[in-house]
Design a protein around this motif. Sequence first.
Motif, PDB file in Angstrom:
ATOM      1  N   ALA A 297       0.740  -1.247   0.052  1.00  0.00           N
ATOM      2  CA  ALA A 297      -0.125  -0.084  -0.302  1.00  0.00           C
ATOM      3  C   ALA A 297       0.836   1.183  -0.010  1.00  0.00           C
ATOM      4  O   ALA A 297       0.654   2.205  -0.744  1.00  0.00           O
ATOM      5  CB  ALA A 297      -0.931  -0.081   1.182  1.00  0.00           C
ATOM      6  N   GLU A 298       2.092   1.206   0.879  1.00  0.00           N
ATOM      7  CA  GLU A 298       2.789   2.489   0.725  1.00  0.00           C
ATOM      8  C   GLU A 298       3.325   2.913  -0.605  1.00  0.00           C
ATOM      9  O   GLU A 298       3.576   3.756  -0.991  1.00  0.00           O
ATOM     10  CB  GLU A 298       3.982   2.353   1.981  1.00  0.00           C
ATOM     11  CG  GLU A 298       3.272   2.107   3.455  1.00  0.00           C
ATOM     12  CD  GLU A 298       4.532   1.669   4.311  1.00  0.00           C
ATOM     13  OE1 GLU A 298       5.758   1.540   3.755  1.00  0.00           O
ATOM     14  OE2 GLU A 298       4.088   1.656   5.463  1.00  0.00           O
ATOM     15  N   VAL A 299       3.837   1.652  -1.371  1.00  0.00           N
ATOM     16  CA  VAL A 299       4.374   1.991  -2.476  1.00  0.00           C
ATOM     17  C   VAL A 299       3.479   2.261  -3.780  1.00  0.00           C
ATOM     18  O   VAL A 299       3.950   2.937  -4.846  1.00  0.00           O
ATOM     19  CB  VAL A 299       5.541   0.766  -2.955  1.00  0.00           C
ATOM     20  CG1 VAL A 299       6.655   0.820  -1.998  1.00  0.00           C
ATOM     21  CG2 VAL A 299       4.802  -0.510  -3.137  1.00  0.00           C
ATOM     22  N   LEU A 300       2.297   1.831  -3.351  1.00  0.00           N
ATOM     23  CA  LEU A 300       1.364   2.057  -4.476  1.00  0.00           C
ATOM     24  C   LEU A 300       0.447   3.449  -4.202  1.00  0.00           C
ATOM     25  O   LEU A 300      -0.217   4.006  -5.124  1.00  0.00           O
ATOM     26  CB  LEU A 300       0.021   1.032  -4.422  1.00  0.00           C
ATOM     27  CG  LEU A 300       0.585  -0.254  -5.015  1.00  0.00           C
ATOM     28  CD1 LEU A 300      -0.473  -1.318  -4.825  1.00  0.00           C
ATOM     29  CD2 LEU A 300       0.986  -0.256  -6.596  1.00  0.00           C
ATOM     30  N   ALA A 301       0.967   4.029  -3.115  1.00  0.00           N
ATOM     31  CA  ALA A 301       0.215   5.318  -2.878  1.00  0.00           C
ATOM     32  C   ALA A 301       1.354   6.059  -1.997  1.00  0.00           C
ATOM     33  O   ALA A 301       1.173   6.491  -0.823  1.00  0.00           O
ATOM     34  CB  ALA A 301      -1.210   5.222  -2.172  1.00  0.00           C
ATOM     35  N   PRO A 302       2.438   6.595  -2.494  1.00  0.00           N
ATOM     36  CA  PRO A 302       3.669   7.267  -2.101  1.00  0.00           C
ATOM     37  C   PRO A 302       3.187   8.621  -1.354  1.00  0.00           C
ATOM     38  O   PRO A 302       2.049   9.259  -2.107  1.00  0.00           O
ATOM     39  CB  PRO A 302       4.458   7.211  -3.078  1.00  0.00           C
ATOM     40  CG  PRO A 302       3.940   7.243  -4.411  1.00  0.00           C
ATOM     41  CD  PRO A 302       2.855   6.236  -4.001  1.00  0.00           C
ATOM     42  N   SER A 303       3.738   8.972  -0.532  1.00  0.00           N
ATOM     43  CA  SER A 303       3.371  10.453   0.213  1.00  0.00           C
ATOM     44  C   SER A 303       3.630  11.466  -0.898  1.00  0.00           C
ATOM     45  O   SER A 303       3.069  12.718  -0.538  1.00  0.00           O
ATOM     46  CB  SER A 303       4.296  10.452   1.306  1.00  0.00           C
ATOM     47  OG  SER A 303       5.524  10.508   0.988  1.00  0.00           O
ATOM     48  N   GLY A 304       4.338  11.227  -1.822  1.00  0.00           N
ATOM     49  CA  GLY A 304       4.665  12.395  -2.957  1.00  0.00           C
ATOM     50  C   GLY A 304       3.648  12.708  -3.834  1.00  0.00           C
ATOM     51  O   GLY A 304       3.413  13.399  -4.574  1.00  0.00           O
ATOM     52  N   GLY A 305       2.494  11.611  -3.707  1.00  0.00           N
ATOM     53  CA  GLY A 305       1.351  11.889  -4.695  1.00  0.00           C
ATOM     54  C   GLY A 305       1.162  11.418  -5.658  1.00  0.00           C
ATOM     55  O   GLY A 305       0.167  11.785  -6.760  1.00  0.00           O
ATOM     56  N   SER A 306       2.269  10.598  -6.138  1.00  0.00           N
ATOM     57  CA  SER A 306       2.402  10.027  -7.291  1.00  0.00           C
ATOM     58  C   SER A 306       1.658   8.358  -7.345  1.00  0.00           C
ATOM     59  O   SER A 306       2.207   7.372  -7.731  1.00  0.00           O
ATOM     60  CB  SER A 306       3.622   9.716  -8.008  1.00  0.00           C
ATOM     61  OG  SER A 306       4.575   9.212  -7.082  1.00  0.00           O
ATOM     62  N   ALA A 307       0.231   8.449  -6.771  1.00  0.00           N
ATOM     63  CA  ALA A 307      -0.245   7.430  -6.604  1.00  0.00           C
ATOM     64  C   ALA A 307      -0.536   6.545  -7.835  1.00  0.00           C
ATOM     65  O   ALA A 307      -0.945   7.088  -8.757  1.00  0.00           O
ATOM     66  CB  ALA A 307      -1.354   7.552  -5.684  1.00  0.00           C
ATOM     67  N   ALA A 308      -0.530   5.218  -7.809  1.00  0.00           N
ATOM     68  CA  ALA A 308      -0.637   4.356  -8.803  1.00  0.00           C
ATOM     69  C   ALA A 308      -2.097   4.630  -9.124  1.00  0.00           C
ATOM     70  O   ALA A 308      -3.100   4.408  -8.364  1.00  0.00           O
ATOM     71  CB  ALA A 308      -0.497   2.931  -8.864  1.00  0.00           C
ATOM     72  N   THR A 309      -2.485   4.894 -10.613  1.00  0.00           N
ATOM     73  CA  THR A 309      -3.987   4.874 -10.853  1.00  0.00           C
ATOM     74  C   THR A 309      -4.268   4.162 -12.187  1.00  0.00           C
ATOM     75  O   THR A 309      -3.516   3.612 -12.897  1.00  0.00           O
ATOM     76  CB  THR A 309      -4.378   6.318 -11.270  1.00  0.00           C
ATOM     77  OG1 THR A 309      -3.370   6.609 -12.213  1.00  0.00           O
ATOM     78  CG2 THR A 309      -4.383   7.178 -10.067  1.00  0.00           C
ATOM     79  N   GLY A 310      -5.630   3.697 -12.146  1.00  0.00           N
ATOM     80  CA  GLY A 310      -6.254   3.249 -13.421  1.00  0.00           C
ATOM     81  C   GLY A 310      -6.239   3.909 -14.506  1.00  0.00           C
ATOM     82  O   GLY A 310      -6.151   5.085 -14.541  1.00  0.00           O
ATOM     83  N   PRO A 311      -6.785   3.318 -15.779  1.00  0.00           N
ATOM     84  CA  PRO A 311      -6.976   4.087 -17.055  1.00  0.00           C
ATOM     85  C   PRO A 311      -8.044   4.997 -16.749  1.00  0.00           C
ATOM     86  O   PRO A 311      -8.920   5.062 -15.913  1.00  0.00           O
ATOM     87  CB  PRO A 311      -7.474   3.049 -18.181  1.00  0.00           C
ATOM     88  CG  PRO A 311      -7.842   1.731 -17.289  1.00  0.00           C
ATOM     89  CD  PRO A 311      -7.063   1.945 -15.789  1.00  0.00           C
TER      90      PRO A 311
END
Length: 453
Positions: A297-311
Amino acid sequence: MSRFTVEVDAWYQQEHVSRTREPLTDLAGAPRGSLGLVPRLYVSRTLRALADSPPLPLPERLRAIQEAAGLFEHGSPGGEPRDAYLRALTEISGVPEETAQRSVAAVATALRSVAAPLAAARPSTAIQEPVPEGRPDGGVLWARRGHTFAVLAAGNTPGVHSLWPESLALGYRVAVRPSRREPFTPRRLVRALCEAGMGAHVALLPSSYEVADHLVQEADFSLVYGGQEVVDKYSGNPRVILQGPGRSKIVVTADTDWREHLETIRHSVAAMGGAACTCTSAVLVQDGHRDLARSLAEVLAPSGGSAATGPAMDRSTAEGVLGLYARTAASATPVLRPEVVPGARGGWQLTAAVSVLENARDAALSVELPFPCVWVAPYDGELAPLRNSLVLTALTRDLGFVQKLEGEPTIRNVYAGPTPTTWMTPGVPHDGFLSEHLMGTKGVKTPPGWSLR
């Protein structure tokens, strides 16, 4: 952003402009053109014309397909420049730009190397095409089991169009029913193939769902993409090759530290927006499944705001997917909750989801959603939770365990070690070779000097 419109119509040797139109809208709901839908009669007439067109000799087929690769990747087939195609693809279909670029290159690579899977799948003693010499002592011919091949394409990424051109190389005549969400890639590919010399052998047939069923009924064989409801609909038809949910997984055994492979797991979940059938939707762990879920969860939603997203999607579609996740996750403990957020080009995206299940036989483990969504569960060493996987990456040092996985018929691909489930390479089948379904061996015996025609 400047406006543009795009009209998509059927194509068999020339464009057929249908009076029945379906609107094409961008991600914000603005009209951008229309898709022309063909009737049953047009489908029947086109399939008959395709069937009556004799296949080209194998060298000519391979040359045409390889020539089409360059036209598709860099040219302007049908007068459409590459930039215009990519713009329609990303702004109307919502395919991320990076995914679009990679997928276009992957399709072109598959076209250029189309001879490789044909050779890999053919029995070593079989002749693929007629040869000048007779076979007085008998021989084996690698023969087509039909003449026409229908494709009901998916619209999640352009990469799905890497597979069906193999059927053209085998000598089939092909009719493609494009996704109503993403008709731009198959149109471009069909036009490129036509300009390269395959005009009598390939057609684009946009249609309603009812007419698509008619296309499947009329063709000798079909390749059909879709969800579980599509699998249930066609599973009893031996002439249909199904490309349904992937349910790709990663399993981590107790002899392996998952911390050393967190990036492999993250990439497997998030690549291509999590929307491909090879993206990981479940991770099973023998030791520390809750800890893995928190770290993932931490690496998929990093604090820098570059969270993984879908299409990117329109808002109603995104909210519908979010609702499906919420219903599925009723038996789970969410570690990272998804949200609908504004995306590029006026669309909406779902942020990644990580949820913990306490039982690897929970029905939620088999649910695959079109964004980076992963279920994490404990693993007890049994094969049952791993079955029915398109891809299974095994993070393990246990060779015997890997051999068990390779021997399980319902697991289509097994990758041992730190290989993402999304890994692909030309020559290694994604879900078996098309030739396994479309070709068969035929015994032949001819006098000296005769040609196997």
